[in-house]
Design an enzyme around this catalytic site. Structure first.
Site, PDB file in Angstrom:
ATOM      1  N   ASP A  95       9.337   2.529   0.439  1.00 42.86           N
ATOM      2  CA  ASP A  95       8.250   3.273   1.057  1.00 42.86           C
ATOM      3  C   ASP A  95       8.317   3.013   2.559  1.00 42.86           C
ATOM      4  O   ASP A  95       7.782   2.031   3.061  1.00 42.86           O
ATOM      5  CB  ASP A  95       6.906   2.841   0.472  1.00 42.86           C
ATOM      6  CG  ASP A  95       5.750   3.645   1.080  1.00 42.86           C
ATOM      7  OD1 ASP A  95       5.990   4.379   2.064  1.00 42.86           O
ATOM      8  OD2 ASP A  95       4.626   3.525   0.566  1.00 42.86           O
ATOM      9  N   LYS A 122       3.773   9.484   8.525  1.00 44.32           N
ATOM     10  CA  LYS A 122       3.402   8.951   9.844  1.00 44.32           C
ATOM     11  C   LYS A 122       4.295   9.464  10.984  1.00 44.32           C
ATOM     12  O   LYS A 122       4.136  10.604  11.404  1.00 44.32           O
ATOM     13  CB  LYS A 122       3.319   7.424   9.768  1.00 44.32           C
ATOM     14  CG  LYS A 122       2.209   7.007   8.781  1.00 44.32           C
ATOM     15  CD  LYS A 122       1.769   5.565   8.870  1.00 44.32           C
ATOM     16  CE  LYS A 122       0.486   5.399   8.051  1.00 44.32           C
ATOM     17  NZ  LYS A 122       0.586   4.557   6.893  1.00 44.32           N
ATOM     18  N   TYR A 161       0.856  -1.194   0.000  1.00 46.46           N
ATOM     19  CA  TYR A 161       0.000   0.000   0.000  1.00 46.46           C
ATOM     20  C   TYR A 161       0.883   1.232   0.000  1.00 46.46           C
ATOM     21  O   TYR A 161       1.816   1.333   0.800  1.00 46.46           O
ATOM     22  CB  TYR A 161      -0.908   0.011   1.230  1.00 46.46           C
ATOM     23  CG  TYR A 161      -1.818   1.224   1.290  1.00 46.46           C
ATOM     24  CD1 TYR A 161      -2.880   1.362   0.394  1.00 46.46           C
ATOM     25  CD2 TYR A 161      -1.613   2.226   2.234  1.00 46.46           C
ATOM     26  CE1 TYR A 161      -3.717   2.477   0.438  1.00 46.46           C
ATOM     27  CE2 TYR A 161      -2.457   3.333   2.289  1.00 46.46           C
ATOM     28  CZ  TYR A 161      -3.502   3.454   1.385  1.00 46.46           C
ATOM     29  OH  TYR A 161      -4.320   4.554   1.439  1.00 46.46           O
TER      30      TYR A 161
HETATM   31  C1  LIG Z   1       0.085   5.032   5.492  1.00 45.37           C
HETATM   32  C2  LIG Z   1       0.926   4.689   4.343  1.00 45.37           C
HETATM   33  C3  LIG Z   1       0.940   5.479   3.170  1.00 45.37           C
HETATM   34  C4  LIG Z   1       0.003   6.646   2.969  1.00 45.37           C
HETATM   35  O1  LIG Z   1       0.240   7.684   3.856  1.00 45.37           O
HETATM   36  P1  LIG Z   1      -0.933   8.778   4.067  1.00 45.37           P
HETATM   37  O2  LIG Z   1      -0.333   9.758   5.009  1.00 45.37           O
HETATM   38  O3  LIG Z   1      -2.104   8.032   4.599  1.00 45.37           O
HETATM   39  O4  LIG Z   1      -1.197   9.348   2.711  1.00 45.37           O
HETATM   40  C5  LIG Z   1       1.838   5.156   2.163  1.00 45.37           C
HETATM   41  N1  LIG Z   1       2.665   4.111   2.295  1.00 45.37           N
HETATM   42  C6  LIG Z   1       2.689   3.333   3.386  1.00 45.37           C
HETATM   43  C7  LIG Z   1       3.661   2.210   3.476  1.00 45.37           C
HETATM   44  C8  LIG Z   1       1.808   3.583   4.439  1.00 45.37           C
HETATM   45  O5  LIG Z   1       1.807   2.782   5.511  1.00 45.37           O
END
Ligand SMILES: *Cc1c(COP(=O)(O)O)cnc(C)c1O
Length: 415
Positions: free
Chosen positions: A233, A261, A142
């Protein structure tokens, strides 16, 4: 009728599904959401005054617990100077210096207001820097609610059964190639002619799945051979699984890194970065456009800087590791038929025999069993993620008292 139920009824009239992000509605565990009134340390309180030991951690950011004093003080100190300038600030420089010094693969970065925005910027930059279009992505990975990444995406897209969302044009995912997580040979084959491979170094949005030995270093090598960029990511893992993220924990370096985050201290912050020779393609130095009205927002930057300051203490990570291990042992020993995948302070109990190593094995979990388990934990005063395919997080504020309360609730949930 509870206050949460009243608020939910009102919310559904004016907010789609009553929420501003789908999984918050708690559909995957078959109950209505709790409305939260406040949070402090390891706890959240709902609108009816009930207190919960929190393992949602606002989906990852609350690594120090909720409303940590250092972050609250930093926000209070920044507030009188104003909420947004749309111009450079000293705090942004200090923030970038703090991130770059923790992550050796980052020389320069660009701040955004969310993780998804950081990913979108990194993907555009990777395409601009390589002159290629194809992005290789893992099944169950994701990377935010952005068009090109909504193919076999995890998180809400998994539990809600939306492999590719309506509204995403076929063209947006036409240049996205899918490979299984932890499958190096598949990645190597798919990388032919590709701009980049994007991967969560520790998968967290199909539930937690650790990288196999050598997988991440292998990805770096096959990307180098293919002339493609490795985009890690680390929106979830950055400053979470180690101070220097998964790159430190597994001894690997990305070409480009996405963050979010934890780095915002609970306010909206994301960032992406890498070596100067790639980052210079971005406007205003280069032709690749990326921008944001609130990027580097002074309150968010102050909160993030304060959080990063607290996280510079190695004792925080020792504590997170120990508390994570203790929660893993509690869940594994509670009598439910589960296999617990854990990396540091993030983990997922899967309702099956395991091993869970990729999306195919993750989605063999008995989600009905997870749903019943999660509902009973909520009744017992413990707040787990409301979906099988989200990570549980412990924070530096969780201690023996919270673990004992969790042990009791786990016992009752499986009795
Ligand atoms: C939460 C998350 C995102 C998206 O971040 P948002 O601040 O919700 O847009 C992208 N990549 C990973 C791995 C995530 O856990």
């Amino acid at each position: 009728m509870t206050r949460s139920a009243e608020l939910y009824e009102r919310a559904r009239r004016v907010l789609v599904g009553g929420v501003n992000s789908p999984v918050r509605a708690m559909g995957p565990i078959g109950r209505d959401p709790l409305f939260i009134e406040r949070a402090k340390g390891p706890y959240v309180w709902d609108a009816d005054g009930a207190r919960y030991v929190d393992y949602l951690a606002t989906w990852g950011p609350a690594i120090l617990g909720h409303a940590p004093p250092a972050v609250m003080r930093a926000i209070e100190a920044a507030l009188p100077s104003g909420t947004s300038f749309g111009a450079p600030t000293e705090a942004e420089v200090r923030f970038a210096e703090a991130v770059a010094s923790a992550m050796p693969s980052i020389e320069q970065l660009r701040m955004t207001s969310s993780g998804g925005e950081a990913v979108a910027g990194a993907l555009r930059l990777a395409r601009a820097a390589t002159g290629r279009d194809v992005i290789v992505k893992t099944e169950g990975g994701y990377h935010g609610a952005i068009d090109g990444m909504l193919a076999a995406a995890g998180s809400g897209a998994t539990t809600l059964g939306v492999p590719t969302s309506p509204g995403v044009p076929a063209g947006a995912t036409a240049a996205t190639r899918l490979v299984p997580f932890n499958d190096l040979a598949a990645a190597e084959a798919a990388l032919d002619g590709a701009a980049a491979m994007i991967v969560e170094p520790v998968a967290g949005n199909m539930g937690v799945v650790a990288p196999a030995d050598g997988y991440l270093a292998g990805l770096r090598a096959v990307c180098d051979r293919a002339g493609a960029l490795l985009i890690l990511d680390e929106v979830m893992t950055g400053f979470r699984v180690a101070h220097g993220g998964a790159q430190q924990r597994y001894g690997v370096q990305a070409h480009l890194t996405c963050l979010g985050k934890v780095i915002g201290g609970g306010l909206p912050v994301g960032a992406f970065g890498g070596p100067r020779e790639i980052m210079r393609e971005l406007a205003p130095e280069g032709p690749c456009y990326q921008a944001g009205t609130l990027s580097g927002n002074p309150l968010a930057t102050a909160a993030g800087l304060a959080a990063l300051g607290e996280l510079a203490d190695p004792a925080v990570y020792e504590r997170l590791e120990a508390t994570g291990a203790a929660l893993e042992a509690l869940i594994a020993g509670c009598g439910a038929r589960v296999v617990v995948n854990r990396v540091g302070s993030m983990m997922t109990p899967f309702f099956q025999e395991g091993p869970v190593v990729d999306y195919a094995s993750a989605t063999r979990s008995d989600t009905e069993a997870y749903a019943a388990f999660a509902r009973r934990l909520l009744e017992g005063g413990v707040y787990p993620p409301p979906s099988q395919y989200e990570a549980w997080f412990v924070s530096a504020a969780h201690g023996p008292e919270e673990l004992a309360a969790t042990g009791q609730a786990l016992g009752a949930a499986t009795a």
